[in-house]
Design an enzyme around this catalytic site. Structure first.
Site, PDB file in Angstrom:
ATOM      1  N   ARG A 216      39.290  67.711  33.016  1.00  0.00           N
ATOM      2  CA  ARG A 216      40.308  66.669  32.924  1.00  0.00           C
ATOM      3  C   ARG A 216      40.815  66.639  31.489  1.00  0.00           C
ATOM      4  O   ARG A 216      40.029  66.718  30.529  1.00  0.00           O
ATOM      5  CB  ARG A 216      39.748  65.299  33.303  1.00  0.00           C
ATOM      6  CG  ARG A 216      39.556  65.087  34.804  1.00  0.00           C
ATOM      7  CD  ARG A 216      40.889  65.040  35.563  1.00  0.00           C
ATOM      8  NE  ARG A 216      40.747  64.790  36.989  1.00  0.00           N
ATOM      9  CZ  ARG A 216      40.686  65.746  37.934  1.00  0.00           C
ATOM     10  NH1 ARG A 216      40.746  67.032  37.587  1.00  0.00           N
ATOM     11  NH2 ARG A 216      40.594  65.414  39.201  1.00  0.00           N
TER      12      ARG A 216
ATOM     13  N   GLU B  61      49.464  64.381  31.138  1.00  0.00           N
ATOM     14  CA  GLU B  61      49.762  65.370  32.159  1.00  0.00           C
ATOM     15  C   GLU B  61      50.855  64.804  33.051  1.00  0.00           C
ATOM     16  O   GLU B  61      50.679  63.683  33.526  1.00  0.00           O
ATOM     17  CB  GLU B  61      48.496  65.616  32.992  1.00  0.00           C
ATOM     18  CG  GLU B  61      48.395  67.028  33.496  1.00  0.00           C
ATOM     19  CD  GLU B  61      47.052  67.330  34.109  1.00  0.00           C
ATOM     20  OE1 GLU B  61      46.966  67.255  35.339  1.00  0.00           O
ATOM     21  OE2 GLU B  61      46.087  67.598  33.362  1.00  0.00           O
TER      22      GLU B  61
ATOM     23  N   HIS C 104      47.646  72.716  35.690  1.00  0.00           N
ATOM     24  CA  HIS C 104      46.607  72.136  36.567  1.00  0.00           C
ATOM     25  C   HIS C 104      46.580  72.839  37.934  1.00  0.00           C
ATOM     26  O   HIS C 104      46.842  72.225  38.964  1.00  0.00           O
ATOM     27  CB  HIS C 104      46.830  70.619  36.732  1.00  0.00           C
ATOM     28  CG  HIS C 104      45.566  69.888  37.114  1.00  0.00           C
ATOM     29  ND1 HIS C 104      45.338  68.566  36.802  1.00  0.00           N
ATOM     30  CD2 HIS C 104      44.455  70.298  37.791  1.00  0.00           C
ATOM     31  CE1 HIS C 104      44.152  68.194  37.285  1.00  0.00           C
ATOM     32  NE2 HIS C 104      43.603  69.226  37.880  1.00  0.00           N
TER      33      HIS C 104
HETATM   34  C1  GLV Z   1      41.412  68.944  40.710  1.00  0.00           C
HETATM   35  O1  GLV Z   1      41.556  68.794  39.543  1.00  0.00           O
HETATM   36  C2  GLV Z   1      40.462  68.201  41.495  1.00  0.00           C
HETATM   37  O2  GLV Z   1      39.838  67.264  40.970  1.00  0.00           O
HETATM   38  O3  GLV Z   1      40.322  68.533  42.692  1.00  0.00           O
END
Ligand code: GLV
Length: 332
Positions: free
Chosen positions: A238, A267, A286
């Site tokens: 994260r 983000e 991401h």
């Molecule tokens: C992606 O970042 C998730 O948490 O599945």
């Protein structure tokens, strides 16, 4: 009996969407961008279920605006965007999608590590810009991966997946986690280290912890000061685990050699972010769990969590299992 009403906050892969559309009276947000918070608040009002993504803010106000809401099913393993404690207090189970994305995400974290270490994207940019005139004895020197030390911060499923991949590259693996896993140290050939030692000794530091008040900005100026100037930071967990201003300074001033980021703070990262001016900072949007198979399986799992919750059954994958101990399940 009428089908339960649900809101799905984006178009998810068919494998899950089909089930939801068959079994529910579902509204699906059709746009590329997530529904704004105010819109989401309106949409969930009369809903029995919500299928959410990590881009949705699911707070107590939203839960209170939807008095019939009896399940929140998130299509992601991380759920820091959902106030799970507030959901528990209100008797709402929260689903997530652990396990299915472990290997896909570890594959990608390792891809980032290799790409950042060997400067793959810089190489592509160089060729595209027409700069490739000859073989260069010192052209785009990178860092070796084999026999290097990999430091894993967070040693859950994905961290362990990284350790398995690293063993194929003869890497030495250190890990730091609040839970020491002595059971795995011998079998996986990994060594527990405190955070300071891990930062000082690692050639690659890869983050695999969830985001919580203890891990927010755990990688800050102090942490960068301890890292090797040749070290590379990988973040596929994260964004806010890393202080972005400190990261910029560390990369600009050569406190570390590079970074590979799948996640950022904020983000999405604005195009004006100073991090994007740095050639040694590789950033992608991401996508670590984004393989055709895995996103399909995540959608299926999110659909089964949603349907189970709507039926008053225990969610197959529940992020707040303590909700079942309290005897106050909404609609239970
Ligand atoms: C992606 O970042 C998730 O948490 O599945």
């Amino acid at each position: 009996m009428a089908n339960p009403r649900v809101f799905v906050t984006r178009i998810i892969p068919d494998a899950g969407l089909k089930v939801v559309l068959e079994q529910c009276d579902a509204e699906v947000w059709p746009e590329e961008l997530p529904p704004p918070y105010e819109v989401l608040l309106q949409k969930v009002k009369g809903c029995d279920g919500l299928l959410s993504l990590l881009t949705d803010r699911i707070n107590p106000q939203l839960m209170d605006a939807a008095p019939h809401l009896r399940v929140i099913s998130q299509m992601a393993v991380g759920f820091d965007n959902v106030d799970a404690k507030a959901a528990t207090e209100r008797g709402i189970p929260v689903g997530n999608t652990p396990g299915v994305l472990t290997d896909t995400t570890a594959d990608f974290a390792f891809t980032l590590l290799m790409a950042a270490a060997r400067r793959v994207v810089e190489g592509m940019d160089y060729v595209r810009a027409g700069k490739w005139k000859t073989w260069g004895p010192t052209l785009l020197l990178g860092q070796d991966i084999h026999h290097a030390t990999l430091g894993l911060i967070g040693f859950g499923r994905i961290g362990q997946g990284m350790a398995r991949r690293a063993s194929g590259f003869d890497m030495r693996v250190l890990y730091y986690d609040v839970y020491r896993r002595e059971d795995l140290e011998k079998s996986m050939g990994v060594v527990y280290a405190d955070l300071d030692t891990l930062l000082r000794e690692s050639d690659f530091v890869s983050l695999h912890t969830d985001l919580n008040p203890q891990t927010r900005h755990i990688i800050n100026d102090d942490a960068f000061a301890k890292m090797k100037p040749s070290a590379i930071l990988i973040n596929s967990a994260r964004g806010p685990i890393v202080d972005p201003d400190a990261l910029y300074r560390a990369l600009r001033d050569g406190k570390i050699a590079g970074a590979g980021l799948d996640v950022t703070e904020p983000e999405p990262l604005p195009a004006s972010s100073p991090l994007l001016s740095l050639p040694n900072c590789l950033i992608v949007p991401h996508i670590a769990s984004s393989s055709v198979k895995t996103r399909g399986r995540m959608a299926e799992m999110a659909a089964s969590n949603l349907i189970a919750g709507l039926r008053g059954e225990r969610l197959p994958y529940c992020a707040n299992p303590e909700v079942y101990e309290r005897g106050n399940l909404r609609g239970g």
